[in-house]
Design an enzyme around this catalytic site. Structure first.
Site, mmCIF file in Angstrom:
data_model
loop_
_atom_site.group_PDB
_atom_site.id
_atom_site.type_symbol
_atom_site.label_atom_id
_atom_site.label_comp_id
_atom_site.label_asym_id
_atom_site.label_seq_id
_atom_site.Cartn_x
_atom_site.Cartn_y
_atom_site.Cartn_z
ATOM 1 N N GLY A 3 0.857 -1.214 -0.039
ATOM 2 C CA GLY A 3 -0.110 0.027 -0.085
ATOM 3 C C GLY A 3 0.765 1.247 0.070
ATOM 4 C CB CYS A 4 0.351 4.844 -1.296
ATOM 5 S SG CYS A 4 -1.236 4.924 -0.641
#
Length: 879
Positions: free
Chosen positions: A675-676
């Site tokens: 995930g970012c």
């Protein structure tokens, strides 16, 4: 020290390829045939010498000559069929020229394998054309009179076709289609005219070899009443091997091995004693695979424990036979390995005999058995090995000092059955770093190099190590262990040796050199070397291309030199052209789960990217897994999933190369893209983990542009094409930031889970994470506040980040706090603003990345490149 590798060299077909010829399989095959054909008029000794030299291209000279000696001495006039039983799958008969070429190579060096072939695909094709549907029960073909009649004709045709191909190359071959196998009905009511072999008459086989011809057999058998019975070719080959007890048992199939039915990974080694029961319970082990494993186990249970079965492709035959690396899947009974802390636990007399018989330093007179055993008393040690002591390794590991592998002693059985690698892998599980030495003239040096991160040679010995990547630290360690007498005083300073005219003690022909950070493939239990980066053109399908990440990725792929986007799926945009991809025209489709399964089964793409919302992609992944298990080429596509669905799955590789390494990604077919927020949080925390304060977890406050919230369907454009709009608009934020998911955000759990891998075994960690959305389009700024176990200065904190990310092309370390212009539209991660609280017990660091780039699409491209064999940064602008 003595160890044997199984390291691959060039393929045989590559060695024979004419220098001006193209690289196609057809040209290579013609070159092979011509090479063998050109030998037909030469003398037998000339043939053998020429073929032997050609074999040097796939293995070292010593490897080839060693195996030639072993195989040549295996047979005699009374027992001429002791070399090998080679079972040829029906699909391999479609490559009859290549098969004949490889068998002719063996014939030219005086080796006579017993060849038995099936003809299943050919039989299916003919009976289906005749309106008969093949029927199987428990993986066994039900055979009625009509099927048997066709089978006899097909077996004869295929047998004569192979014999003719061999004779055409000047290799004498004899068709043997009956007279070898006697059988009773297996179960007449259930299977029809299918036999269970009761007797093997080896006289026709031995007569063929004595007459100088390769015996080519079919698997048809006869009952006592003269009824022809069909027998599964795998079973017939097993019964033949039980009777002949050959050195090698080889099963040729078109896939080149056995493959995991879910991951698509090739199974390098199967140790039946340890793995059989569990394998047979796996849901992907069905029908033919289950039958094969059952027959392999029954076969090996009747043979000496040192016997094994290799399942390989036809073009890997020479590599399996004449190199330590082998090929395909090796199946053996195996032994459980042991770890003992005392000599008595192993058995003093047994260990003494192993050292006496195998230790090169003892054999050369440089050491004595008593001296070796007495030296063990100086430091704590562990002895690794297998029950019959085919491999024995000794690791010295004093408290607080680097472990040293002092002995690695293998028998011929330990070499041929791959036990050396199993023992070394057991050592690696116990020791994250290790040093060891080997003689510079060791014929198996390649084995050491492939398992080392670095090495150098001086005064006739090579020093190897793994787990240490800084040359200054290596020098410090070597100095310490030399001063304590744990290795000879010949290695400092670390680096290349003196010029040749000064290195008088080095043996002639030994080149002094130094290496660092050699690339290796993890988990390669048979010692495969890493190939150079690929430039092969490959095909990619993107599922879920309507969102911001999908749009960004398609734009990047236009600039990728090797990866071609061939399918792009979006339910709303089906039928519309993809305008952001410029390499070739691509039209959106709406791929169903069934479409995806068919495409994977047919091998239409090499990789899939799942750019779907959380919780959506599992049916597509399951479809790909099912199709992979059915693929005839034995391959399977790479999947990179951009959602959170598989970031917590043990069977998937977590794709953050800067923290968890590249080797696991290179070897993986199932990769979860981080995930970012989780990417930035982990990159922020990792360098400070050595100062982690137990039970005082770090906190990360993250602010992301509104693109991170995703999209929703918008109004159609003037052409009637559906559009997307941001789920959160900047207007709705009124110029401010909006905190959300104040506790239990999924990236909080994700970052904690994977950072725990960097801690000591059994340790775990958590972090507190608070996200907010901001009125700019893209870019995440993350602020870390981390309590420290001890006092550290801001300068020391920055040094930790510089050291951790040295050489990383997509990481930038700076003094200043990163701002939005530093991270928006940038492919990497930037860190700065290093501060420490006045009491020295809490650090604050700021990091940032573009959530659509390093937080998604760029990282996805890194993972695709690694998994497909490309340079990691292919298609990524790197400053």
């Amino acid at each position: 020290m003595h160890a044997i590798s199984r390291v691959p060299k060039l393929s045989l077909r590559g060695a024979l390829r004419a220098s001006a010829a193209s690289g196609t399989r057809a040209v290579a095959r013609r070159a092979n045939v011509q090479a063998v054909r050109s030998l037909s008029s030469a003398s037998a000794q000339s043939d053998r010498d020429t073929i032997t030299r050609l074999l040097y291209s796939i293995g070292t000279k010593r490897e080839v000559e060693r195996y030639l000696r072993i195989f040549s001495s295996s047979s005699d006039a009374n027992h001429p069929a002791k070399f090998a039983v080679i079972k040829v799958g029906g699909a391999v008969l479609d490559q009859v020229e290549e098969l004949a070429t490889n068998l002719s190579f063996l014939y030219r060096v005086g080796l006579y394998p017993v060849v038995l072939h099936g003809a299943g695909p050919q039989l299916n094709s003919i009976i289906e054309a005749a309106g008969v549907i093949p029927d199987y029960i428990d993986g066994i073909r039900v055979t009625d009179a009509k099927t048997l009649q066709i089978a006899r004709r097909v077996f004869l045709d295929e047998n004569l076709k192979l014999v003719a191909a061999l004779e055409k190359l000047g290799t004498r071959a004899r068709p043997i289609t009956s007279g070898v196998f006697s059988a009773d009905y297996l179960d007449k009511d259930k299977y029809g005219l299918v036999g269970k072999i009761t007797k093997v008459d080896k006289r026709p086989i031995e007569a063929s070899i004595r007459a100088g011809a390769l015996p080519i057999l079919t698997s048809l058998a006869e009952s006592d009443a003269g009824q022809i019975l069909n027998v599964n070719a795998d079973i017939a080959a097993g019964e033949l091997a039980k009777e002949l007890e050959p050195l090698k048992i080889v099963f040729l199939n078109e896939k080149g091995g056995l493959f995991h039915g879910i991951t698509g990974e090739k199974l390098d080694v199967i140790n039946l004693d340890e793995e059989y029961d569990d394998l047979m319970k796996q849901p992907w082990v069905k029908y033919g695979t289950k039958l094969k494993l059952r027959e392999f186990k029954e076969l090996l249970d009747h043979l000496p424990r040192t016997s094994s079965v290799a399942v390989i492709s036809v073009d890997s035959l020479q590599r399996e036979l004449f190199t330590d690396s082998g090929a395909g899947t090796l199946i053996r009974r195996g032994y459980k390995l042991f770890r003992h802390k005392t000599i008595d636990s192993v058995g003093a007399d047994r260990l003494r005999q192993v050292i006496h018989d195998r230790d090169p330093d003892v054999l050369s007179g440089d050491e004595s058995v008593t001296g070796v055993l007495n030296a063990l008393k100086d430091t704590p040690y562990t002895i690794y090995g297998d029950e019959p002591l085919d491999v024995v390794a000794i690791v010295s590991h004093p408290e607080g000092e680097v472990p040293i592998l002092t002995k690695l002693l293998a028998s011929r059985n330990g070499v041929m059955n791959g036990i050396v690698d199993n023992v070394f892998n057991a050592i690696k599980k116990d020791h994250r770093r290790l040093f060891w030495t080997a003689r510079a003239d060791d014929e198996n040096r390649a084995w050491h190099f492939e398992r080392a991160d670095g090495s150098f040679t001086r005064a006739g010995k090579s020093l190897f190590w793994y787990g240490v990547h800084d040359v200054n630290e290596v020098e410090k360690i070597v100095k310490s262990i030399e001063e304590k007498g744990r290795i000879p005083r010949t290695y400092l300073p670390v680096g290349p040796s003196a010029p040749p005219h000064k290195a008088a003690s080095a043996p002639s022909g030994v080149r002094s050199f130094s290496t660092m950070a050699r690339r290796r493939v993890p988990g390669s239990s048979r010692g495969y070397a890493t190939a150079a980066t690929s430039t092969e053109q490959k095909r990619l399908a993107l599922i879920g291309a309507r969102g911001y990440t999908g749009q960004t990725l398609t734009t990047f792929l236009s600039e990728h030199p090797y990866l071609n986007l061939t399918h792009v799926s979006s339910r709303q945009l089906a039928g519309y052209p993809l305008t952001s991809y410029t390499k070739a025209p691509v039209t959106f489709s709406d791929l169903s789960v069934q479409d995806v399964e068919r495409m994977e089964k047919d091998g239409e793409v090499d990789a899939w990217v799942m750019a779907l919302p959380n919780g959506i992609c599992k049916p597509f992944v399951d479809a790909i897994d099912r199709a992979t298990a059915e693929r005839k080429d034995g391959k399977g596509s790479v999947i990179v999933d951009l959602s959170a669905d598989y970031r917590f799955e043990d069977g998937w590789t977590y794709g953050l190369p800067e923290l968890y390494g590249r080797d696991a990604i290179r070897a993986s077919k199932r990769i979860s893209n981080p995930g970012c927020y989780a990417t930035s949080s982990q990159l922020l925390i990792a360098p400070l983990l050595k100062h982690l304060k137990s039970e005082a977890w770090p906190t990360v406050f993250g602010v992301s542009g509104y693109s991170g919230a995703g999209t929703v369907t918008g109004p159609t454009d003037p052409d009637g094409r559906p559009t997307t709009v941001p789920k959160v608009t900047p207007e709705s934020l009124h110029g401010a930031i909006r905190p959300y998911a104040l506790t239990d955000h999924i990236h909080e759990r994700e970052a904690g889970r994977h950072l725990s891998r960097l801690l000591a075994a059994g340790a775990g960690m958590k972090l507190a994470f608070v996200p907010s959305v901001a009125p700019w389009f893209s870019g995440i700024i993350s602020v870390l506040s981390m309590p420290l176990a001890g006092k550290v200065s801001a300068r020391e904190v920055r040094a930790l980040y510089e050291e951790r990310y040295a050489g990383e092309k997509l990481v930038r370390v700076r003094n200043e706090v990163p701002t939005l212009p530093d991270i928006e539209n940038q492919h990497g991660w930037t860190v700065g603003g290093f501060q420490v609280h006045s009491e020295g017990d809490r650090a604050v660091v700021v990091g940032g990345l573009d959530n659509l780039l390093k937080g998604a699409a760029t990282q996805c491209l890194q993972n695709l490149n690694l998994a497909l064999g490309y340079d990691e940064y292919a298609g990524i602008p790197v400053a």
